[in-house]
Scaffold this motif. Structure first.
Motif, PDB file in Angstrom:
ATOM      1  N   PHE A  81       0.838  -1.199   0.000  1.00 33.27           N
ATOM      2  CA  PHE A  81       0.000   0.000   0.000  1.00 33.27           C
ATOM      3  C   PHE A  81       0.879   1.257   0.000  1.00 33.27           C
ATOM      4  CE2 PHE A  81      -2.709  -3.096   2.403  1.00 33.27           C
ATOM      5  CZ  PHE A  81      -3.629  -3.291   1.389  1.00 33.27           C
ATOM      6  N   GLY A  82       0.670   2.115  -0.977  1.00 31.93           N
ATOM      7  CA  GLY A  82       1.407   3.368  -1.037  1.00 31.93           C
ATOM      8  C   GLY A  82       0.639   4.483  -0.348  1.00 31.93           C
ATOM      9  N   LEU A  83       1.165   5.690  -0.477  1.00 33.18           N
ATOM     10  CA  LEU A  83       0.539   6.860   0.122  1.00 33.18           C
ATOM     11  C   LEU A  83      -0.130   7.704  -0.956  1.00 33.18           C
ATOM     12  CD1 LEU A  83       3.312   8.011   2.634  1.00 33.18           C
ATOM     13  CD2 LEU A  83       1.286   6.626   3.121  1.00 33.18           C
ATOM     14  N   ARG A  84      -1.275   8.279  -0.604  1.00 33.38           N
ATOM     15  CA  ARG A  84      -1.916   9.241  -1.496  1.00 33.38           C
ATOM     16  C   ARG A  84      -1.169  10.568  -1.422  1.00 33.38           C
ATOM     17  NH1 ARG A  84      -7.873   8.502   0.857  1.00 33.38           N
ATOM     18  NH2 ARG A  84      -7.213  10.497   1.739  1.00 33.38           N
ATOM     19  N   VAL A  94      -2.406   0.526  -6.733  1.00 33.57           N
ATOM     20  CA  VAL A  94      -2.933   1.236  -7.901  1.00 33.57           C
ATOM     21  C   VAL A  94      -2.024   1.054  -9.113  1.00 33.57           C
ATOM     22  CG1 VAL A  94      -4.130   2.914  -6.457  1.00 33.57           C
ATOM     23  CG2 VAL A  94      -1.791   3.390  -7.201  1.00 33.57           C
ATOM     24  N   VAL A  95      -2.535   1.481 -10.272  1.00 32.45           N
ATOM     25  CA  VAL A  95      -1.874   1.212 -11.544  1.00 32.45           C
ATOM     26  C   VAL A  95      -0.510   1.882 -11.647  1.00 32.45           C
ATOM     27  CG1 VAL A  95      -3.021   3.136 -12.740  1.00 32.45           C
ATOM     28  CG2 VAL A  95      -2.230   1.138 -14.048  1.00 32.45           C
ATOM     29  N   ASP A  96      -0.351   3.082 -11.075  1.00 29.95           N
ATOM     30  CA  ASP A  96       0.944   3.758 -11.165  1.00 29.95           C
ATOM     31  C   ASP A  96       2.045   2.949 -10.492  1.00 29.95           C
ATOM     32  OD1 ASP A  96      -0.143   5.820 -12.579  1.00 29.95           O
ATOM     33  OD2 ASP A  96      -0.325   7.199 -10.875  1.00 29.95           O
ATOM     34  N   GLN A  97       1.715   2.245  -9.413  1.00 32.81           N
ATOM     35  CA  GLN A  97       2.706   1.412  -8.736  1.00 32.81           C
ATOM     36  C   GLN A  97       3.143   0.256  -9.629  1.00 32.81           C
ATOM     37  OE1 GLN A  97      -0.038   1.183  -5.101  1.00 32.81           O
ATOM     38  NE2 GLN A  97       1.975   0.942  -4.148  1.00 32.81           N
ATOM     39  N   ILE A  98       2.204  -0.326 -10.353  1.00 36.28           N
ATOM     40  CA  ILE A  98       2.532  -1.439 -11.250  1.00 36.28           C
ATOM     41  C   ILE A  98       3.367  -0.946 -12.425  1.00 36.28           C
ATOM     42  CG2 ILE A  98       1.605  -3.273 -12.692  1.00 36.28           C
ATOM     43  CD1 ILE A  98       1.193  -3.692  -9.693  1.00 36.28           C
ATOM     44  N   ARG A  99       3.077   0.245 -12.921  1.00 34.14           N
ATOM     45  CA  ARG A  99       3.867   0.790 -14.027  1.00 34.14           C
ATOM     46  C   ARG A  99       5.312   1.041 -13.591  1.00 34.14           C
ATOM     47  NH1 ARG A  99      -0.950   4.902 -15.874  1.00 34.14           N
ATOM     48  NH2 ARG A  99      -2.093   3.424 -17.223  1.00 34.14           N
ATOM     49  N   ALA A 122      -1.310  -9.039  -2.862  1.00 39.81           N
ATOM     50  CA  ALA A 122      -1.633  -8.975  -4.281  1.00 39.81           C
ATOM     51  C   ALA A 122      -3.129  -8.858  -4.520  1.00 39.81           C
ATOM     52  CB  ALA A 122      -1.079 -10.210  -4.992  1.00 39.81           C
ATOM     53  N   ASP A 123      -3.931  -9.399  -3.594  1.00 38.51           N
ATOM     54  CA  ASP A 123      -5.381  -9.328  -3.771  1.00 38.51           C
ATOM     55  C   ASP A 123      -5.937  -7.939  -3.480  1.00 38.51           C
ATOM     56  OD1 ASP A 123      -4.840  -9.538  -1.097  1.00 38.51           O
ATOM     57  OD2 ASP A 123      -5.897 -11.412  -0.791  1.00 38.51           O
ATOM     58  N   ALA A 128      -7.421  -1.769 -12.569  1.00 38.94           N
ATOM     59  CA  ALA A 128      -6.450  -1.177 -13.492  1.00 38.94           C
ATOM     60  C   ALA A 128      -5.045  -1.690 -13.198  1.00 38.94           C
ATOM     61  CB  ALA A 128      -6.498   0.345 -13.388  1.00 38.94           C
ATOM     62  N   ALA A 129      -4.720  -1.838 -11.923  1.00 40.03           N
ATOM     63  CA  ALA A 129      -3.397  -2.350 -11.552  1.00 40.03           C
ATOM     64  C   ALA A 129      -3.233  -3.795 -12.004  1.00 40.03           C
ATOM     65  CB  ALA A 129      -3.204  -2.234 -10.044  1.00 40.03           C
ATOM     66  N   ALA A 130      -4.270  -4.604 -11.816  1.00 36.31           N
ATOM     67  CA  ALA A 130      -4.208  -6.006 -12.236  1.00 36.31           C
ATOM     68  C   ALA A 130      -4.034  -6.118 -13.746  1.00 36.31           C
ATOM     69  CB  ALA A 130      -5.465  -6.743 -11.784  1.00 36.31           C
ATOM     70  N   ASN A 131      -4.728  -5.270 -14.504  1.00 38.34           N
ATOM     71  CA  ASN A 131      -4.589  -5.295 -15.960  1.00 38.34           C
ATOM     72  C   ASN A 131      -3.185  -4.891 -16.387  1.00 38.34           C
ATOM     73  OD1 ASN A 131      -7.199  -6.152 -16.492  1.00 38.34           O
ATOM     74  ND2 ASN A 131      -8.022  -4.068 -16.548  1.00 38.34           N
ATOM     75  N   ALA A 132      -2.604  -3.927 -15.684  1.00 35.43           N
ATOM     76  CA  ALA A 132      -1.245  -3.495 -16.014  1.00 35.43           C
ATOM     77  C   ALA A 132      -0.234  -4.597 -15.698  1.00 35.43           C
ATOM     78  CB  ALA A 132      -0.904  -2.218 -15.250  1.00 35.43           C
ATOM     79  N   LEU A 133      -0.461  -5.324 -14.605  1.00 35.80           N
ATOM     80  CA  LEU A 133       0.452  -6.408 -14.240  1.00 35.80           C
ATOM     81  C   LEU A 133       0.391  -7.540 -15.262  1.00 35.80           C
ATOM     82  CD1 LEU A 133       2.426  -7.581 -12.123  1.00 35.80           C
ATOM     83  CD2 LEU A 133       0.435  -8.656 -11.031  1.00 35.80           C
ATOM     84  N   LEU A 134      -0.764  -7.722 -15.883  1.00 37.84           N
ATOM     85  CA  LEU A 134      -0.943  -8.823 -16.830  1.00 37.84           C
ATOM     86  C   LEU A 134       0.085  -8.759 -17.956  1.00 37.84           C
ATOM     87  CD1 LEU A 134      -2.678 -11.275 -17.426  1.00 37.84           C
ATOM     88  CD2 LEU A 134      -4.222  -9.778 -18.712  1.00 37.84           C
ATOM     89  N   LYS A 135       0.389  -7.572 -18.445  1.00 31.82           N
ATOM     90  CA  LYS A 135       1.354  -7.430 -19.531  1.00 31.82           C
ATOM     91  C   LYS A 135       2.742  -7.884 -19.081  1.00 31.82           C
ATOM     92  CE  LYS A 135       3.222  -4.177 -22.896  1.00 31.82           C
ATOM     93  NZ  LYS A 135       3.231  -2.783 -23.409  1.00 31.82           N
TER      94      LYS A 135
END
Length: 311
Positions: A81-84, A94-99, A122-123, A128-135
């Protein structure tokens, strides 16, 4: 590092794959909380990054181990978990963390070996984060390893689960669990294990924090409500102020014990006034309420509705 005996089968299989140079690029470590998944992950990752491992075990003395234990190894990272922007901790990944993770894995290992990233929990990834991780999972870089840790793997998309080698931790046998608890110095190990539903890690933690006394308080409260000697609102307030999710676990457990007693045509420990069908519904409602407490609904109203239904 303390090794839990129910880890050994998984450990041996992974070390055999490592010896054959057949390591997967992603592992999903899953199962109930309390079984040491994170200890296993930490031990396994350190062993991969160790410069002089013995049967996969980290030596604890080389440069790689010292950096790992200090949390500064350049080829290891934990994503959680990151910080807002306002400094408040997020409740999801969130997706930015996965990117950022994908960009990191695209770079070469600084030590010339494995690059390892753990995503925990991971759950907690949003869609959006899960979709980014898929790649990243579909196009893995050489000698990179993703370690996904999840207490509730069913919350992960099937597309993620299907691309990971699943390492599932199950409750050990009662004898194994009791032996481990006694070796750890847990007093009244049998009662603690019963309270934790056979989960030895949870039993140890709960015994150390005095949860067995809380379990008795829950049963006393339900017994009082069943006979009209308690007030649902007052009980709801007390439960909400002190480990409400744990108390709901114990409440569901007590209802299950009541149903078992009735199956043997004996008087249940709580002398519930509910009939068998209503008691079964209440048991399921207690478990749903425990889950709902993690959401946006008011906890006091959830508990009051549940306890009023018991009465």
């Amino acid at each position: 590092m303390s090794v839990m005996p129910w880890h050994e089968e998984h450990w041996s299989r992974l070390q055999a794959r490592r010896a054959r140079d057949a390591m997967p690029h992603a592992l999903l470590l899953c199962g109930p909380a309390g079984l040491g998944k994170r200890d296993f992950m930490h031990r396994f990752a350190q062993g991969l990054l160790c410069q002089q491992p013995h049967d996969g075990e980290p030596c604890g003395e080389c440069r790689g181990c010292l950096l790992f234990e200090a949390g500064t190894h350049p080829d290891y990272a934990v994503l959680s978990f990151g910080l807002r922007k306002d400094g408040v901790q997020r409740s999801e990944i969130v997706v930015d963390q996965i990117r950022e993770l994908s960009a990191r894995l695209a770079m070469s290992s600084q030590f010339g070996g494995w690059q390892i990233v753990c995503i925990d929990p991971a759950d907690a990834m949003n869609a959006a984060a899960a979709n980014a991780l898929l790649k990243t999972l579909e196009e893995p870089s050489p000698q990179t390893l993703l370690l996904l840790v999840a207490d509730a793997p069913w919350r992960l998309p099937q597309t993620i689960r299907s691309r990971c080698q699943r390492i599932e931790f199950h409750l050990p046998s009662r004898d194994t669990a009791l032996a481990w608890l006694r070796q750890a110095g847990v007093k009244d190990a049998e009662a603690a294990l019963d309270a934790a539903g056979g989960n030895p890690g949870m039993a140890r933690a709960w015994a150390e924090e005095g949860a067995l006394a809380r379990r008795q308080e829950v049963r006393k409260d339900l017994g009082a409500l069943a006979t009209g000697r308690g007030e649902a609102m007052e009980v709801a307030r007390r439960w909400l102020d002190n480990e409400p999710e744990q108390r709901l676990w114990f409440a569901a457990q007590a209802a299950a014990d009541e149903m078992k007693a009735r199956a043997t045509r004996s008087t249940g420990p709580l002398v519930s006034q509910l009939d068998d069908e209503a008691l079964d519904r209440w048991y399921m409602s207690a478990n749903r309420t425990r889950e709902s407490l993690r959401g946006p609904l008011r906890g006091d109203l959830l508990l009051l509705e549940l306890l009023a239904g018991w009465h």
